[in-house]
Write a protein that holds these residues in place. Structure first.
Motif, PDB file in Angstrom:
ATOM      1  N   TYR A 120       0.792  -1.039   0.139  1.00  0.00           N
ATOM      2  CA  TYR A 120       0.067   0.119   0.035  1.00  0.00           C
ATOM      3  C   TYR A 120       0.921   1.247  -0.059  1.00  0.00           C
ATOM      4  N   ASN A 125      -2.211   2.935  -6.610  1.00  0.00           N
ATOM      5  CA  ASN A 125      -3.478   2.947  -7.431  1.00  0.00           C
ATOM      6  C   ASN A 125      -4.122   1.316  -7.225  1.00  0.00           C
ATOM      7  N   LYS A 126      -3.724   0.880  -6.138  1.00  0.00           N
ATOM      8  CA  LYS A 126      -4.655  -0.764  -6.015  1.00  0.00           C
ATOM      9  C   LYS A 126      -5.008  -0.511  -4.493  1.00  0.00           C
ATOM     10  N   TYR A 127      -6.086  -0.472  -4.266  1.00  0.00           N
ATOM     11  CA  TYR A 127      -6.437  -0.480  -2.726  1.00  0.00           C
ATOM     12  C   TYR A 127      -7.302  -1.554  -2.153  1.00  0.00           C
ATOM     13  N   ASP A 128      -7.182  -2.620  -2.809  1.00  0.00           N
ATOM     14  CA  ASP A 128      -8.292  -3.894  -2.549  1.00  0.00           C
ATOM     15  C   ASP A 128      -7.921  -4.411  -1.189  1.00  0.00           C
ATOM     16  N   ASP A 151      -8.937  -1.517   1.652  1.00  0.00           N
ATOM     17  CA  ASP A 151     -10.361  -0.916   1.480  1.00  0.00           C
ATOM     18  C   ASP A 151     -11.587  -2.048   1.811  1.00  0.00           C
ATOM     19  N   TYR A 171      -4.267   6.896   5.341  1.00  0.00           N
ATOM     20  CA  TYR A 171      -4.978   5.870   4.314  1.00  0.00           C
ATOM     21  C   TYR A 171      -6.569   6.159   4.444  1.00  0.00           C
ATOM     22  N   TYR A 191      -9.294   7.195   1.651  1.00  0.00           N
ATOM     23  CA  TYR A 191     -10.295   6.334   1.219  1.00  0.00           C
ATOM     24  C   TYR A 191     -11.472   7.149   1.046  1.00  0.00           C
ATOM     25  N   ARG A 196     -11.582   9.112  -2.060  1.00  0.00           N
ATOM     26  CA  ARG A 196     -11.913   8.266  -3.019  1.00  0.00           C
ATOM     27  C   ARG A 196     -13.483   7.833  -3.132  1.00  0.00           C
TER      28      ARG A 196
END
Length: 402
Positions: free
Chosen positions: A236, A241-244, A247, A374, A378, A381
């Motif tokens: 992270y 550009n990846k938050y899986d 999140d 973070y 979140y 976004r």
């Protein structure tokens, strides 16, 4: 008023001293010796100063001679931020005097970290290319990079197999670039632990031999490249550009939904800030020979947390009372993994080898310390308002209650 040394010549000083007798002659002789010593000392100091300057110049020339770095960067995803963070790290490394990023042209220039290239790493040369081009060769790639470039240090954060651009990068490093250290960003995801595997998984853990990263390693070694293969895990970062992974927890916590965690939730996970990954990637420069000799290094924080702990830490960051966190443990063997972002069983690495062989100092970040910022990201976004698919969660909850 003129100084003593400027107004009195050595000749007049000696003449005056002779007139004053033997006792003064002794003093004049001593003074003459002192003057001579001072002149000699000044001359030596001047020569010494030149030597230091020349040594510094020689060091600078040597540094310039073997110091060009090339970072091959993919279009995004889990490793999408690493090239950016690595370039920032190398910018302050005395071994590196020029940095070029070969960027996959499929990236979204309006997304992070690519949108920050011009502002955050303005001295880095960015060259775009189609890294999905299966017809790319070493010759065509070298032409894209200027035809006469030499890259003594290469970090490949794009290739997934030794074909197309991946093969071209290896071949060009061998044929054109005089590469003395070729660092490949592989993946710890290809490990295949056995029932006898102890955790954290060591670099000797069996791997999936047919994995593209393993095939890339093999090709680079067969080609004779000075390969160092780094195996990161879950990443992270501030410009990801990846938050899986994280999140998943916030999506459920802020909606007062249960966290469906397989097993008993004590399984450990290595969630590592991209800046720490970049510093480990750069640590191969600390001892190049040791890096090449060892070749394979796990990459991740040693600040490990359990699956349940991640949920509680996320709740803290979101201002949710831990007493209100709902956790449902279930049997993954019976009901599957669902949408859970990690492996159902233990599957984590630690950076012990990098610390021992490369002198990596360890992570400067912790998940606990990073989660507040973070969570701010979140919310920015649109995490609080977006639709979240929890159908699989519902199916598992219902099935596990029957």
């Amino acid at each position: 008023k003129k100084s003593f040394f400027a107004s009195i010549t050595l000749h007049s000083l000696v003449s005056t001293t002779l007139k004053r007798g033997k006792r003064m002659m002794t003093k004049a002789t001593s003074l003459t010796a002192i003057l001579a010593a001072l002149l000699a000392s000044s001359s030596d100091a001047f020569i010494g100063s030149n030597r230091v300057s020349n040594a510094a110049s020689t060091k600078a020339s040597s540094s310039l001679y073997m110091s060009a770095a090339l970072i091959v960067q993919n279009k995004g995803g889990g490793h999408g931020e690493l090239g950016f963070q690595l370039a920032k790290n190398l910018s302050s490394n005395p071994k590196i005097t020029s940095i070029t990023i070969l960027q996959d042209e499929a990236c979204d220039d309006t997304a992070q970290p690519f949108a920050s290239y011009s502002t955050d790493i303005p001295d880095v040369t960015i060259i775009k290319a189609n890294l999905s081009d299966e017809s790319m060769t070493a010759e065509s790639l070298n032409s894209i990079l200027g035809g006469e470039s030499s890259f003594e240090y290469v970090w490949d954060n794009a290739s997934k197999k030794p074909q197309g651009a991946g093969k071209a990068i290896c071949d060009a490093a061998k044929a054109y670039w005089n590469t003395k250290l070729f660092t490949y960003v592989s993946s710890a995801g290809m490990y295949q632990p056995t029932p006898d595997t102890t955790f954290p998984m060591a670099e000797t853990t069996p791997i999936k031999e047919s994995a593209g990263q393993a095939l890339f390693d093999n090709y680079a070694v067969e080609l004779g490249l000075p390969l160092v293969s780094i195996r990161p895990q879950y990443i992270y970062g501030p410009k990801a550009n990846k938050y899986d992974y994280i999140d998943w927890y916030f999506d459920r916590l802020v909606r007062n939904l249960p966290l469906l965690i397989p097993g008993d939730g004590t399984q450990k996970v290595s969630l590592t800030n991209s800046e720490d990954v970049a510093s480990l990637l750069a640590s191969v420069l600390n001892d190049e020979d040791a890096a090449i000799q060892q070749r394979y290094f796990n990459c991740g924080t040693d600040d490990l947390v359990s699956y349940d702990e991640v949920g509680l830490l996320c709740a803290d960051a979101a201002g949710i009372d831990r007493a209100n966190v709902k956790v449902e443990h279930y049997d993954a063997d019976a009901y599957g993994k669902g949408k859970f972002p990690f492996r159902p069983s233990n599957f984590y690495v630690a950076p012990d080898m990098a610390k021992a062989k490369l002198g990596w100092v360890g992570p400067s970040h912790s998940l606990k310390g990073d989660l507040a910022s973070y969570y701010d990201g979140y919310k920015e976004r649109g995490g609080l308002d977006r639709k979240v698919d929890v159908m699989k969660d519902y199916e598992i909850v219902v099935a596990s209650k029957l």
